[in-house]
Design an enzyme around this catalytic site. Structure first.
Site, PDB file in Angstrom:
ATOM      1  CE1 TYR A   1      -4.523  41.854 -13.212  1.00  0.00           C
ATOM      2  CE2 TYR A   1      -6.315  42.216 -14.656  1.00  0.00           C
ATOM      3  CZ  TYR A   1      -5.263  43.387 -13.589  1.00  0.00           C
ATOM      4  OH  TYR A   1      -4.519  44.496 -14.626  1.00  0.00           O
TER       5      TYR A   1
ATOM      6  CE1 TYR B   1      -4.945  46.045 -11.699  1.00  0.00           C
ATOM      7  CE2 TYR B   1      -5.054  48.616 -12.597  1.00  0.00           C
ATOM      8  CZ  TYR B   1      -5.391  47.115 -12.982  1.00  0.00           C
ATOM      9  OH  TYR B   1      -4.537  46.880 -14.400  1.00  0.00           O
TER      10      TYR B   1
END
Length: 393
Positions: free
Chosen positions: A297, A347
């Site tokens: 992440y 994203y």
């Protein structure tokens, strides 16, 4: 089986995405349906067979709305997990729980958002609204101008720099690795857009010491995966990515909002990911030395850097050297974010990382690690976190 977790009981059998753009021109429901139908087609499963849906707790598409949009007949399971970017790997874990417990057989896990043209989660107003702290926390940091995720992670970056001697050049190599991988990926927003270290260092400072290219790309788009039993997976269209283990964690000081560690944690750099990693590796019976590729992440470069240490790929304080040595690229010790990740693909709050983790297991990534059999996927490290270990059948 460790602490009740059943290794390889379930698999991800279908993956799907919409385009990742700055302006989708459509609704989040339409994006979710597009990604889900693509994932079902990839698996060779009819939408009418879907009996479970798991959504992100920040998604604006309900489980029932998605079921209606794709033509599912009857959901016998629905749920959500989060918060936000912490949720995607936990969402897959919830799908595993539904299948193993017999509550559903075919579970769709999705995330859909117009994160660029609609609600932009990097805005200070969104932080106060969505991170669980609300006004009770904003009153403490708002008067000092600490209002956005970029500012929060800038503080952590400066602390890490002061503690370890990390340089901006070393941090830049995290962004460079992601960009080089995105250059191979036609789905990535930064496909074909090359970047040098000088380009990185010359990009404008947004919240010192974080520059423009330390930030993720706020994106319109959706991604989805299909989870079912490993026994059923053997009869489907694609080679399954077995879910060896999943884990969630808060660490010993659960934080009610993103800003909480700056205010109240004894060590703000001690992330929940450190504790999640311990659980994940114990459940998987594997360690960092077994991981062939990692989708980590990366809402900011520092987020990825801290997780390199938390998941045991390098010693505390050594992540900057690790990145600068090229270890995050193909041929390095840990090829990372091989689709471009959040910084250079899009994203989607970690769901696109899961999709890419499956591609690595299938051998179909645009930046493929030769012989990849173990793929780590992580979700956001604060305020809570989750992770997956995917393996080849």
């Amino acid at each position: 089986m460790v602490d009740g977790w059943k290794r390889d009981a379930c698999a991800i059998v279908g993956i799907g995405e919409s385009a990742y753009t700055k302006n989708s021109g459509t609704s989040v429901t339409a994006l979710a349906a597009e990604a889900t139908l693509a994932a079902l087609a990839d698996a060779g499963i009819s939408p009418s067979e879907v009996d479970g849906v798991v959504r992100n707790d920040m998604d604006r598409v309900s489980c029932a709305a998605l079921a209606d949009a794709i033509g599912a007949r009857n959901l016998t399971y629905y749920g959500d997990a989060g918060p936000g970017g912490s949720g995607p790997c936990a969402m897959v874990a919830q799908a595993v729980g539904a299948v193993v417990s017999g509550q559903a057989e075919t579970v769709v896990v999705f995330r859909s958002l117009n994160g660029r043209s609609g609600t932009r989660f990097g805005l200070s107003s969104e932080l106060a609204r969505t991170t669980g702290g609300g006004e009770s926390m904003t009153e403490f940091y708002g008067p000092y101008g600490l209002l956005s995720p970029g500012q929060f992670f800038a503080l952590l970056t400066r602390m890490y720099m002061n503690r370890t001697g990390l340089t901006s050049e070393q941090l830049g190599h995290v962004a460079l690795a992601a960009r080089r991988h995105a250059n191979n990926n036609p789905r990535a927003q930064m496909y074909g857009r090359k970047m040098t270290l000088d380009d990185y260092l010359g990009s404008r400072m947004l919240s010192s010491p974080l520059r423009l290219f330390d930030y993720c790309l706020e994106t319109d788009g959706a991604a989805a995966v299909v989870v079912t039993s490993s026994a059923r997976a053997r009869d489907l269209r694609q080679a399954p990515a077995l879910i060896r283990a999943a884990a969630m964690g808060t660490g010993p000081s659960p934080q009610p909002g993103m800003m909480y560690p700056v205010l109240n944690r004894r060590d703000p750099l001690s992330m929940p990911s450190r504790y999640c990693a311990e659980t994940l590796y114990a459940r998987a019976g594997l360690g960092p030395e077994d991981v062939d590729s990692a989708q980590i992440y990366d809402c900011f470069t520092i987020t990825a850097l801290l997780q390199l240490e938390d998941y045991g790929f390098c010693a505390p304080g050594e992540a900057g050297d690790f990145a600068a040595a090229g270890e995050l690229e193909i041929g390095g010790a840990l090829p990372f974010n091989t689709s471009g990740g959040h910084m250079s693909e899009g994203y989607i709050h970690g769901m696109n990382h899961i999709v890419e983790g499956v591609r690595q297991i299938r051998g179909t990534s645009t930046t493929q690690v030769d012989g990849a059999e173990v793929s780590l996927v992580t979700s956001a490290p604060p305020p809570a976190t989750s992770a997956l270990m995917l393996v080849a059948a």
